[in-house]
Design a protein around this motif. Structure first.
Motif, PDB file in Angstrom:
ATOM      1  N   TRP A   7      47.670  31.124   7.624  1.00  0.00           N
ATOM      2  CA  TRP A   7      48.047  32.245   8.499  1.00  0.00           C
ATOM      3  C   TRP A   7      49.362  31.928   9.203  1.00  0.00           C
ATOM      4  O   TRP A   7      50.232  32.780   9.365  1.00  0.00           O
ATOM      5  N   ASN A   8      49.515  30.668   9.584  1.00  0.00           N
ATOM      6  CA  ASN A   8      50.739  30.229  10.248  1.00  0.00           C
ATOM      7  C   ASN A   8      51.946  30.364   9.327  1.00  0.00           C
ATOM      8  O   ASN A   8      53.033  30.752   9.768  1.00  0.00           O
ATOM      9  N   LEU A   9      51.752  30.074   8.056  1.00  0.00           N
ATOM     10  CA  LEU A   9      52.865  30.226   7.104  1.00  0.00           C
ATOM     11  C   LEU A   9      53.307  31.685   7.068  1.00  0.00           C
ATOM     12  O   LEU A   9      54.495  31.996   7.086  1.00  0.00           O
ATOM     13  N   MET A  10      52.339  32.593   7.038  1.00  0.00           N
ATOM     14  CA  MET A  10      52.673  34.020   6.989  1.00  0.00           C
ATOM     15  C   MET A  10      53.289  34.495   8.290  1.00  0.00           C
ATOM     16  O   MET A  10      54.354  35.097   8.304  1.00  0.00           O
ATOM     17  N   ALA A  11      52.590  34.250   9.409  1.00  0.00           N
ATOM     18  CA  ALA A  11      53.016  34.832  10.685  1.00  0.00           C
ATOM     19  C   ALA A  11      54.155  34.032  11.309  1.00  0.00           C
ATOM     20  O   ALA A  11      55.104  34.604  11.829  1.00  0.00           O
ATOM     21  N   GLY A  12      54.041  32.715  11.246  1.00  0.00           N
ATOM     22  CA  GLY A  12      55.007  31.878  11.949  1.00  0.00           C
ATOM     23  C   GLY A  12      56.300  31.679  11.191  1.00  0.00           C
ATOM     24  O   GLY A  12      57.338  31.405  11.788  1.00  0.00           O
ATOM     25  N   TYR A  13      56.254  31.773   9.892  1.00  0.00           N
ATOM     26  CA  TYR A  13      57.475  31.553   9.104  1.00  0.00           C
ATOM     27  C   TYR A  13      57.976  32.819   8.429  1.00  0.00           C
ATOM     28  O   TYR A  13      59.169  33.081   8.403  1.00  0.00           O
ATOM     29  N   GLY A  23      57.033  35.943   9.226  1.00  0.00           N
ATOM     30  CA  GLY A  23      57.011  37.116  10.098  1.00  0.00           C
ATOM     31  C   GLY A  23      56.004  38.170   9.679  1.00  0.00           C
ATOM     32  O   GLY A  23      56.098  39.315  10.091  1.00  0.00           O
ATOM     33  N   LEU A  24      55.045  37.793   8.837  1.00  0.00           N
ATOM     34  CA  LEU A  24      54.016  38.743   8.405  1.00  0.00           C
ATOM     35  C   LEU A  24      52.771  38.517   9.255  1.00  0.00           C
ATOM     36  O   LEU A  24      51.949  37.663   8.942  1.00  0.00           O
ATOM     37  N   VAL A  25      52.667  39.243  10.353  1.00  0.00           N
ATOM     38  CA  VAL A  25      51.527  39.045  11.235  1.00  0.00           C
ATOM     39  C   VAL A  25      50.378  39.903  10.733  1.00  0.00           C
ATOM     40  O   VAL A  25      50.386  41.111  10.855  1.00  0.00           O
ATOM     41  N   VAL A  30      48.403  45.344  -3.163  1.00  0.00           N
ATOM     42  CA  VAL A  30      48.192  45.489  -1.713  1.00  0.00           C
ATOM     43  C   VAL A  30      49.509  45.281  -0.968  1.00  0.00           C
ATOM     44  O   VAL A  30      49.879  46.057  -0.077  1.00  0.00           O
ATOM     45  N   ALA A  31      50.237  44.235  -1.360  1.00  0.00           N
ATOM     46  CA  ALA A  31      51.507  43.934  -0.695  1.00  0.00           C
ATOM     47  C   ALA A  31      52.495  45.085  -0.863  1.00  0.00           C
ATOM     48  O   ALA A  31      53.162  45.502   0.082  1.00  0.00           O
ATOM     49  N   VAL A  32      52.582  45.594  -2.098  1.00  0.00           N
ATOM     50  CA  VAL A  32      53.522  46.691  -2.362  1.00  0.00           C
ATOM     51  C   VAL A  32      53.245  47.845  -1.403  1.00  0.00           C
ATOM     52  O   VAL A  32      54.158  48.461  -0.856  1.00  0.00           O
ATOM     53  N   LEU A  33      51.957  48.093  -1.174  1.00  0.00           N
ATOM     54  CA  LEU A  33      51.570  49.218  -0.324  1.00  0.00           C
ATOM     55  C   LEU A  33      51.840  48.945   1.159  1.00  0.00           C
ATOM     56  O   LEU A  33      52.526  49.716   1.836  1.00  0.00           O
ATOM     57  N   ILE A  34      51.333  47.829   1.662  1.00  0.00           N
ATOM     58  CA  ILE A  34      51.396  47.654   3.116  1.00  0.00           C
ATOM     59  C   ILE A  34      52.726  47.093   3.585  1.00  0.00           C
ATOM     60  O   ILE A  34      53.002  47.115   4.775  1.00  0.00           O
ATOM     61  N   PHE A  35      53.571  46.625   2.674  1.00  0.00           N
ATOM     62  CA  PHE A  35      54.899  46.196   3.107  1.00  0.00           C
ATOM     63  C   PHE A  35      55.732  47.388   3.555  1.00  0.00           C
ATOM     64  O   PHE A  35      56.824  47.235   4.082  1.00  0.00           O
ATOM     65  N   ARG A  36      55.212  48.584   3.317  1.00  0.00           N
ATOM     66  CA  ARG A  36      55.915  49.773   3.808  1.00  0.00           C
ATOM     67  C   ARG A  36      55.762  49.918   5.306  1.00  0.00           C
ATOM     68  O   ARG A  36      56.484  50.681   5.930  1.00  0.00           O
ATOM     69  N   LEU A  37      54.794  49.206   5.872  1.00  0.00           N
ATOM     70  CA  LEU A  37      54.588  49.273   7.318  1.00  0.00           C
ATOM     71  C   LEU A  37      55.335  48.118   7.970  1.00  0.00           C
ATOM     72  O   LEU A  37      55.369  47.024   7.436  1.00  0.00           O
ATOM     73  N   ARG A  38      55.902  48.405   9.147  1.00  0.00           N
ATOM     74  CA  ARG A  38      56.693  47.368   9.817  1.00  0.00           C
ATOM     75  C   ARG A  38      55.950  46.795  11.007  1.00  0.00           C
ATOM     76  O   ARG A  38      55.194  47.493  11.676  1.00  0.00           O
ATOM     77  N   GLY A  39      56.218  45.525  11.250  1.00  0.00           N
ATOM     78  CA  GLY A  39      55.784  44.896  12.495  1.00  0.00           C
ATOM     79  C   GLY A  39      54.303  45.034  12.764  1.00  0.00           C
ATOM     80  O   GLY A  39      53.463  44.689  11.946  1.00  0.00           O
ATOM     81  N   ALA A  40      54.000  45.570  13.950  1.00  0.00           N
ATOM     82  CA  ALA A  40      52.613  45.650  14.376  1.00  0.00           C
ATOM     83  C   ALA A  40      51.831  46.618  13.498  1.00  0.00           C
ATOM     84  O   ALA A  40      50.631  46.439  13.295  1.00  0.00           O
ATOM     85  N   TYR A  41      52.496  47.638  12.976  1.00  0.00           N
ATOM     86  CA  TYR A  41      51.790  48.565  12.103  1.00  0.00           C
ATOM     87  C   TYR A  41      51.380  47.892  10.796  1.00  0.00           C
ATOM     88  O   TYR A  41      50.367  48.222  10.198  1.00  0.00           O
ATOM     89  N   PHE A  42      52.184  46.916  10.382  1.00  0.00           N
ATOM     90  CA  PHE A  42      51.794  46.110   9.231  1.00  0.00           C
ATOM     91  C   PHE A  42      50.471  45.406   9.538  1.00  0.00           C
ATOM     92  O   PHE A  42      49.555  45.376   8.704  1.00  0.00           O
ATOM     93  N   ARG A  84      63.276  34.263   9.321  1.00  0.00           N
ATOM     94  CA  ARG A  84      62.606  34.275  10.614  1.00  0.00           C
ATOM     95  C   ARG A  84      63.631  34.225  11.735  1.00  0.00           C
ATOM     96  O   ARG A  84      63.515  34.914  12.726  1.00  0.00           O
ATOM     97  N   ASP A  85      64.663  33.380  11.544  1.00  0.00           N
ATOM     98  CA  ASP A  85      65.624  33.212  12.621  1.00  0.00           C
ATOM     99  C   ASP A  85      66.518  34.438  12.774  1.00  0.00           C
ATOM    100  O   ASP A  85      66.888  34.805  13.870  1.00  0.00           O
ATOM    101  N   ASN A  86      66.888  35.039  11.673  1.00  0.00           N
ATOM    102  CA  ASN A  86      67.739  36.218  11.771  1.00  0.00           C
ATOM    103  C   ASN A  86      67.712  37.002  10.467  1.00  0.00           C
ATOM    104  O   ASN A  86      68.362  36.647   9.489  1.00  0.00           O
TER     105      ASN A  86
END
Lengths: 235, 287, 342
Positions: free
Chosen positions: C57-63, C65-67, C111-123, C202-204
């Motif tokens: 989960w840390n790899l996804m969210a922390g690196y 940016g996929l929370v 699944v990724a193709v579909l939900i990558f359309r949502l940004r940030g918290a909506y993801f 992640r940084d920019n």
């Protein structure tokens, strides 16, 4: 000599580890038009952000009408009668022209400026009042930005780079309107890249260089040599 | 006729989802905050309604007079006391803080009210119905739908016709400049959250009259509200109304095929719309 | 001091010490069946599986940016695949775990193709919807017990090893192996070119895009890889539990809330964070679990306070004080020691 309306003493400002201002001393007298010039990165915008409260500073570094405002939030500073026409106009895109102006009146200060007065100053805004603000031309947007600041009936008005990105003819119009704006004892600070323009409208001038004041003087007394030395740091 | 009935009932069910969604839509529109605890706050509204009805003896709808302002106050305090500290460019703090809040609310309610399902007693209102053109419509679902339309209309009016709405839009456009104009964004955000939770209180009470509830159901309500917002298009309040109705209809149609498919078919409708129209049906602002 | 005197290095004294200590600890842990009791081994096995989930989960969210708040989708998916393949496909459990990973990867792509359309918290909420779809979908499959779930037949359990003690040891080693594999994979991945790209994103995000990094693809890769590994961990979890039901398999509390707390408390965006977070989480759980809901409220409060006051977690606090990095990822510039004052 009356007390200054705005006084900065040893003003410093930081963005994280980066120091942008190194002990600025500056004052504005009541009814005075002050010009601040300086190259890009000299600290002009940081100075504006500090004075308006968008950037917090150390205690007692900025005094307005004798009171310390250096640790107040921007909305608290605005309520005391300090307004700004921000660089790049920065109108609210989802508000109409009229709504943009009305937001300016939000601080609820009494005075000569209301919708009618702004429309008399810039009649074109009356015609366009229900349009989306960003559908206007650059010059008209600048009029909205000025009108928005006036609506708060400020005692001190800050103009940040008002000629930036505008056509020369429009700049001329805007500056022609200035005497009608800065009156009734209002003071103003004009931050400008266009040195000639800045000197023409102001009584006194400060030049910033790398976060420090490099020149201070009466606008009609400073010489071209003094300015280029203060501006570029070369003789 | 059966199918028409399902569509009409679904539309009315959608009214409840609109109420779940309206607060979420409002908050996102003003401060780009997505509140993971939104569903648990709906459930909190239902429990507050339950407490008011059982202790004071008020009818659940009359309890709105107390619960709506109470939730509004909670919203303002929550925003000023906690959520304002999370706002900024970084996505993680608001997300994780509201997630933590969700866990706290859920377990707090569990501690106070136990896991037993509860329901509010609205008397004759629960079973009353009217017959229109051969269709039997429950008065409560009709009332819920009426509330939904009124809430959306009210929010729309507030946003575009009042000084508060002007302040909401200005702060949403540019926080710094709004601050320069004398608007304290922390206060404005507090008011937005107060308004959102006032709406949430209505949603919670109507939910609690309609079905039984327990502390664990918040997540599901958040998801329904979220789906309605996305289907309708971000930042468009009337779109949210349409989104809620579409979700409700999809669920009742699914349930008609097989009762086990009710919730699933709502999710599938959402995913299909996401696949075809990523920005929703009536987008106003980019996600 | 001229520029040539500066050295750039990834390694450090602390990292070398950590590597030696880590290897020793690993040897001790591998030998656990000979020194630990059954209850302790079960607890450690669970701890390793949580460590693996948290690292992923840390790899996804922390690196990247996929929370996500919907990784329970893949935990449950892996568990159900294990049950289906062993019960109806006649596969050995170990083969089924491997296949669960493969199938998890395959499923995660659309699944990724579909939900990558949502940004940030909506993801984030979108991932939750997916998990709900999985839960409701598996509840419809009557062969797997529908809504009430099913148990793993004894014959399949015995196929792992006929003796109970041996089964428990294998179970333990699998969990330990999974944790080591996941932490190792995350570490090596972050050191690779792709990993560096991820850190850049992640940084920019804007700057990374302008440098020609395909952000979508980098995130897609991370999502698919973590989903596959999460599905394998899920299969392992339910091989230990021996019983599966939709509510347990797709529980947002068990497989996402706890995992998020672990990562936030330990330190998001660091490899060390999940390790420390897992230890803290289990220590809290073992001491406070009797308090029930109060314990969960405390966890929520700790996570909120941590996020607001120390967003880099416990490891962030340690690192800012001692400049430590046990898993050397970043390069450090070391100034030459001044030989003599001039």
């Amino acid at each position: 000599m009356p007390d200054p309306i705005l006084q900065m003493r040893g003003l410093t400002a930081h963005y994280g580890d980066f120091q942008a201002l190194y002990g600025i001393d500056m004052h504005v007298d009541p009814g005075e038009v002050l010009a601040i010039i300086g190259a890009n990165g000299a600290g002009k915008t940081t100075l504006m952000r500090s004075v308006t409260g968008l950037l917090r500073n150390g205690a007692n570094q900025i005094r307005y009408r004798g009171q310390d405002i250096s640790r107040l939030r921007a909305d608290q500073v605005a309520r005391r009668g300090l307004a700004m026409v921000p660089e790049g106009r920065q109108l609210f895109p989802s508000l109409s022209v009229k709504e943009n102006l009305m937001i300016g009146a939000q601080v609820g200060r009494k005075g000569p400026w209301d919708l009618g007065a702004v429309y008399r100053l810039f009649p074109i805004l009356d015609e366009r009042k229900d349009q989306q603000s960003i559908s206007l031309s650059g010059g008209q947007q600048q009029m909205v930005a000025i009108g928005r600041a006036l609506m708060s009936n400020p005692d001190l008005l800050l103009f940040d780079e008002i000629s930036l990105g505008l056509a020369p003819i429009v700049i001329k119009d805007i500056y022609a309107a200035l005497p009608g704006i800065i009156k009734d004892g209002m003071s103003a600070i004009i931050v400008e890249q266009d040195i000639a323009q800045a000197l023409k409208v102001s009584g006194r001038v400060y030049c910033l260089q790398e976060g420090r004041v490099s020149l201070e003087g009466a606008s009609d007394k400073v010489t071209r040599e003094e300015i280029s030395r203060a501006y570029f740091g070369i003789a | 006729m059966d199918w028409l009935n399902a569509i009409v009932q679904g539309t009315l069910l959608g009214g409840l989802y609109v109420l779940f969604a309206a607060g979420l839509s409002l908050i996102f529109g003003v401060m780009r905050l997505v509140n993971i605890a939104h569903g648990d706050l709906i459930v909190l509204g239902a429990y507050l309604g339950l407490t008011v009805t059982t202790t004071v003896g008020l009818h659940p709808l009359a309890a709105l007079v107390i619960v709506v302002p109470a939730m509004g106050l909670i919203g303002y305090a929550l925003q000023r006391g906690l959520l304002n500290q999370t706002l900024g460019d970084d996505l993680l703090p608001p997300l994780l803080v509201t997630f933590g809040l969700s866990v706290i609310l859920q377990n707090g309610l569990l501690e106070l009210y136990t896991a037993d399902p509860q329901k509010m007693d609205a008397g004759a209102l629960e079973t009353a119905s009217v017959t229109v053109g051969g269709l039997t419509l429950g008065v409560l679902p009709l009332l819920t739908f009426g509330f939904a339309v009124a809430v959306i209309w009210g929010l729309q009016w507030t946003f575009y016709r009042t000084g508060l709405g002007r302040a909401f839009r200005a702060v949403s456009d540019n926080q710094d400049i709004a601050q320069l104009m004398g608007l304290n964004r922390r206060h404005i955000f507090g008011l937005a959250m107060a308004l959102a939770l006032a709406v949430t209180a209505i949603a919670g009470i109507l939910l609690g009259i309609r079905t039984s509830f327990d502390p664990s159901i918040g997540g599901g309500r958040l998801i329904f509200g979220f789906e309605a917002v996305i289907i309708g298009g971000l930042g468009n309040l009337w779109g949210t109304l349409a989104g809620g109705v579409i979700l409700g209809v999809a669920q009742t149609l699914g349930a008609k095929i097989d009762p086990g498919w009710q919730i699933l078919s709502g999710h599938l409708a959402f995913l299909i719309i996401l696949a075809i129209r990523p920005n929703g049906l009536f987008p106003r602002i980019a996600a | 001091m001229s520029l040539q005197d500066y050295t750039v290095t990834r390694s450090s004294q602390a990292a070398r010490v950590a590597a030696v200590l880590g290897a020793l600890a690993l040897i001790v842990l591998v030998c656990a069946p000979w020194w630990a009791g059954r209850a302790d081994m079960r607890l450690m096995g669970e701890l390793f599986l949580y460590l693996a989930l948290a690292s992923l989960w840390n790899l996804m969210a922390g690196y990247a940016g996929l929370v996500s708040v919907g990784q329970q989708a893949f935990v449950g998916f892996g568990g159900y695949v294990l049950f289906a393949l062993t019960m109806f496909g006649g596969l050995h459990p170990l083969a089924a775990i491997g296949l669960a990973g493969l199938l998890g990867a395959l499923v995660s792509m659309p699944v990724a193709v579909l939900i990558f359309r949502l940004r940030g918290a909506y993801f984030a909420i979108g991932t939750w919807v997916i998990a709900e779809v999985f839960r409701l979908g598996f509840a419809q499959i009557s062969a797997l017990g529908g809504g009430s779930g099913s148990s793993l037949p004894v014959a399949i359990v015995k196929s792992l090893a006929s003796k109970r003690a041996m089964r428990e040891s294998i179970s333990y080693w699998l969990a330990l192996g999974a944790a080591v594999l996941v932490v190792g994979c995350v570490y090596l991945f972050l050191r690779s070119r792709k990993g560096l790209a991820l850190t850049a994103i992640r940084d920019n995000e804007l700057a990374a895009a302008s440098l020609g990094i395909d952000i979508w693809r980098a995130k897609f890769t991370v999502y698919v890889v973590t989903s596959a590994l999460t599905a394998m961990i899920g299969a392992l979890i339910f091989l230990q539990k021996l019983r599966i039901s939709p509510d347990a398999a797709f529980s947002v509390n068990d497989w996402t809330a706890f995992v998020i707390f672990i990562v936030v408390i330990g330190g998001i965006g660091t490899i060390e964070g999940p390790i420390i977070g897992t230890l803290v989480f289990f220590a809290l759980r073992e001491t406070l679990a009797d308090l029930g809901t109060i314990y969960l409220i405390v966890l929520g409060l700790v996570a909120i306070v941590m996020m607001l006051r120390a967003p880099k977690g416990i490891w962030g606090l340690v690192r800012s004080r001692f400049d430590l990095q046990l898993f050397p990822l970043g390069y450090r510039v070391i100034a030459p020691k001044p030989e003599k004052e001039a």
